[in-house]
Motif scaffolding. Structure first.
Motif, mmCIF file in Angstrom:
data_model
loop_
_atom_site.group_PDB
_atom_site.id
_atom_site.type_symbol
_atom_site.label_atom_id
_atom_site.label_comp_id
_atom_site.label_asym_id
_atom_site.label_seq_id
_atom_site.Cartn_x
_atom_site.Cartn_y
_atom_site.Cartn_z
ATOM 1 N N ARG A 23 0.818 -1.224 0.000
ATOM 2 C CA ARG A 23 0.000 0.000 0.000
ATOM 3 C C ARG A 23 0.850 1.272 0.000
ATOM 4 N NH1 ARG A 23 -3.744 -2.710 4.298
ATOM 5 N NH2 ARG A 23 -5.404 -3.472 2.973
ATOM 6 N N GLU A 24 1.987 1.258 0.683
ATOM 7 C CA GLU A 24 2.770 2.468 0.911
ATOM 8 C C GLU A 24 3.853 2.729 -0.127
ATOM 9 O OE1 GLU A 24 4.326 1.929 4.836
ATOM 10 O OE2 GLU A 24 2.344 1.948 5.747
ATOM 11 N N ARG A 25 4.277 1.719 -0.847
ATOM 12 C CA ARG A 25 5.399 1.881 -1.766
ATOM 13 C C ARG A 25 5.235 0.950 -2.946
ATOM 14 N NH1 ARG A 25 10.452 -0.100 1.556
ATOM 15 N NH2 ARG A 25 11.436 -0.134 -0.465
ATOM 16 N N LYS A 26 6.044 1.120 -3.946
ATOM 17 C CA LYS A 26 6.027 0.209 -5.089
ATOM 18 C C LYS A 26 6.989 -0.940 -4.805
ATOM 19 C CE LYS A 26 4.771 3.492 -8.643
ATOM 20 N NZ LYS A 26 3.383 3.225 -8.657
ATOM 21 N N VAL A 27 6.429 -2.114 -4.595
ATOM 22 C CA VAL A 27 7.233 -3.319 -4.393
ATOM 23 C C VAL A 27 7.214 -4.059 -5.723
ATOM 24 C CG1 VAL A 27 7.501 -5.446 -3.097
ATOM 25 C CG2 VAL A 27 6.587 -3.418 -1.963
ATOM 26 N N LYS A 28 8.379 -4.188 -6.346
ATOM 27 C CA LYS A 28 8.440 -4.696 -7.715
ATOM 28 C C LYS A 28 8.338 -6.205 -7.836
ATOM 29 C CE LYS A 28 11.038 -0.757 -9.259
ATOM 30 N NZ LYS A 28 12.240 -0.221 -9.805
ATOM 31 N N ASN A 29 8.876 -6.960 -6.873
ATOM 32 C CA ASN A 29 8.902 -8.414 -7.041
ATOM 33 C C ASN A 29 9.070 -9.118 -5.691
ATOM 34 O OD1 ASN A 29 11.737 -8.278 -6.445
ATOM 35 N ND2 ASN A 29 12.095 -7.740 -8.584
ATOM 36 N N GLN A 30 9.036 -10.434 -5.748
ATOM 37 C CA GLN A 30 9.161 -11.219 -4.525
ATOM 38 C C GLN A 30 10.557 -11.131 -3.927
ATOM 39 O OE1 GLN A 30 7.719 -15.219 -5.108
ATOM 40 N NE2 GLN A 30 5.696 -14.503 -5.709
ATOM 41 N N ILE A 31 11.546 -10.910 -4.749
ATOM 42 C CA ILE A 31 12.912 -10.740 -4.220
ATOM 43 C C ILE A 31 12.952 -9.522 -3.305
ATOM 44 C CG2 ILE A 31 15.295 -10.187 -4.837
ATOM 45 C CD1 ILE A 31 14.816 -11.881 -7.409
ATOM 46 N N GLU A 32 12.356 -8.419 -3.765
ATOM 47 C CA GLU A 32 12.316 -7.204 -2.944
ATOM 48 C C GLU A 32 11.540 -7.443 -1.652
ATOM 49 O OE1 GLU A 32 10.973 -2.513 -3.207
ATOM 50 O OE2 GLU A 32 10.913 -3.739 -5.019
ATOM 51 N N LEU A 33 10.405 -8.137 -1.747
ATOM 52 C CA LEU A 33 9.643 -8.453 -0.531
ATOM 53 C C LEU A 33 10.472 -9.292 0.433
ATOM 54 C CD1 LEU A 33 6.010 -9.324 -1.660
ATOM 55 C CD2 LEU A 33 6.738 -7.513 -0.111
ATOM 56 N N GLY A 61 1.068 -5.855 -11.105
ATOM 57 C CA GLY A 61 0.835 -4.935 -12.214
ATOM 58 C C GLY A 61 2.145 -4.557 -12.872
ATOM 59 N N PRO A 62 2.083 -3.707 -13.887
ATOM 60 C CA PRO A 62 3.303 -3.319 -14.598
ATOM 61 C C PRO A 62 4.305 -2.562 -13.715
ATOM 62 C CG PRO A 62 1.399 -2.094 -15.413
ATOM 63 C CD PRO A 62 0.895 -3.098 -14.442
ATOM 64 N N GLU A 63 3.831 -1.909 -12.674
ATOM 65 C CA GLU A 63 4.701 -1.149 -11.777
ATOM 66 C C GLU A 63 5.100 -1.940 -10.539
ATOM 67 O OE1 GLU A 63 5.782 2.024 -12.483
ATOM 68 O OE2 GLU A 63 4.809 1.686 -14.416
ATOM 69 N N GLY A 64 4.578 -3.147 -10.390
ATOM 70 C CA GLY A 64 4.851 -3.956 -9.210
ATOM 71 C C GLY A 64 3.556 -4.439 -8.585
ATOM 72 N N TYR A 65 3.614 -4.808 -7.328
ATOM 73 C CA TYR A 65 2.432 -5.344 -6.655
ATOM 74 C C TYR A 65 1.470 -4.228 -6.294
ATOM 75 C CZ TYR A 65 4.823 -9.771 -6.403
ATOM 76 O OH TYR A 65 5.458 -10.932 -6.734
ATOM 77 N N GLU A 66 0.170 -4.570 -6.337
ATOM 78 C CA GLU A 66 -0.873 -3.612 -5.981
ATOM 79 C C GLU A 66 -2.056 -4.364 -5.393
ATOM 80 O OE1 GLU A 66 -2.913 -3.076 -10.318
ATOM 81 O OE2 GLU A 66 -1.012 -2.056 -9.976
ATOM 82 N N MET A 67 -2.838 -3.633 -4.644
ATOM 83 C CA MET A 67 -4.038 -4.216 -4.062
ATOM 84 C C MET A 67 -5.139 -4.216 -5.114
ATOM 85 S SD MET A 67 -3.074 -5.067 -1.125
ATOM 86 C CE MET A 67 -4.677 -5.675 -0.629
ATOM 87 N N PRO A 68 -6.018 -5.216 -5.066
ATOM 88 C CA PRO A 68 -7.126 -5.228 -6.023
ATOM 89 C C PRO A 68 -8.091 -4.094 -5.720
ATOM 90 C CG PRO A 68 -7.400 -6.979 -4.425
ATOM 91 C CD PRO A 68 -6.064 -6.339 -4.154
ATOM 92 N N PRO A 69 -8.844 -3.655 -6.727
ATOM 93 C CA PRO A 69 -9.836 -2.612 -6.459
ATOM 94 C C PRO A 69 -10.861 -3.115 -5.449
ATOM 95 C CG PRO A 69 -9.784 -3.212 -8.806
ATOM 96 C CD PRO A 69 -8.826 -4.096 -8.086
ATOM 97 N N ASP A 70 -11.341 -2.212 -4.620
ATOM 98 C CA ASP A 70 -12.335 -2.555 -3.611
ATOM 99 C C ASP A 70 -13.706 -2.649 -4.284
ATOM 100 O OD1 ASP A 70 -13.963 -2.848 -1.421
ATOM 101 O OD2 ASP A 70 -13.428 -0.943 -0.487
ATOM 102 N N PRO A 71 -14.325 -3.837 -4.319
ATOM 103 C CA PRO A 71 -15.615 -3.968 -4.996
ATOM 104 C C PRO A 71 -16.701 -3.097 -4.360
ATOM 105 C CG PRO A 71 -14.908 -6.095 -4.083
ATOM 106 C CD PRO A 71 -13.860 -5.078 -3.764
ATOM 107 N N ALA A 72 -16.620 -2.875 -3.050
ATOM 108 C CA ALA A 72 -17.617 -2.029 -2.376
ATOM 109 C C ALA A 72 -17.497 -0.586 -2.857
ATOM 110 C CB ALA A 72 -17.443 -2.115 -0.870
ATOM 111 N N ALA A 73 -16.267 -0.123 -3.089
ATOM 112 C CA ALA A 73 -16.065 1.247 -3.550
ATOM 113 C C ALA A 73 -16.610 1.423 -4.964
ATOM 114 C CB ALA A 73 -14.590 1.622 -3.507
#
Length: 80
Positions: A23-33, A61-73
């Motif tokens: 949520r706070e930063r662009k994490v590109k891959n599992q190595i970085e995690l 995603g193309p920029e790294g990991y991201e949270m899925p869109p919130d279906p409620a939103a």
């Protein structure tokens, strides 16, 4: 930067850290995690990271990991 000794970490705590980083930063891959977790003294292998990401429904995603869109939103947007 000095790393802490590696210790077992409860799954929920590890996943909370992963979510906060995604949520706070662009994490590109599992190595970085894995490196971010290692800095906290948390040892984890690639298979565990894959399971965690899949269970949390984190998307790659193309920029790294991201949270899925919130279906409620999106439902609230459609209702307006």
């Amino acid at each position: 930067m000095q790393t802490l000794p590696k210790t077992p970490m409860p799954r929920d705590h590890r996943r909370a850290l992963i979510l906060s980083w995604v949520r706070e930063r662009k994490v590109k891959n599992q190595i970085e995690l894995g490196e971010l977790l290692a800095e906290r003294g948390i040892e984890v292998n690639q298979a565990t990271l894959s399971r965690d990401l899949r269970a949390m429904r984190v998307l790659k995603g193309p920029e790294g990991y991201e949270m899925p869109p919130d279906p409620a939103a999106s439902a609230a947007d459609d209702a307006s």
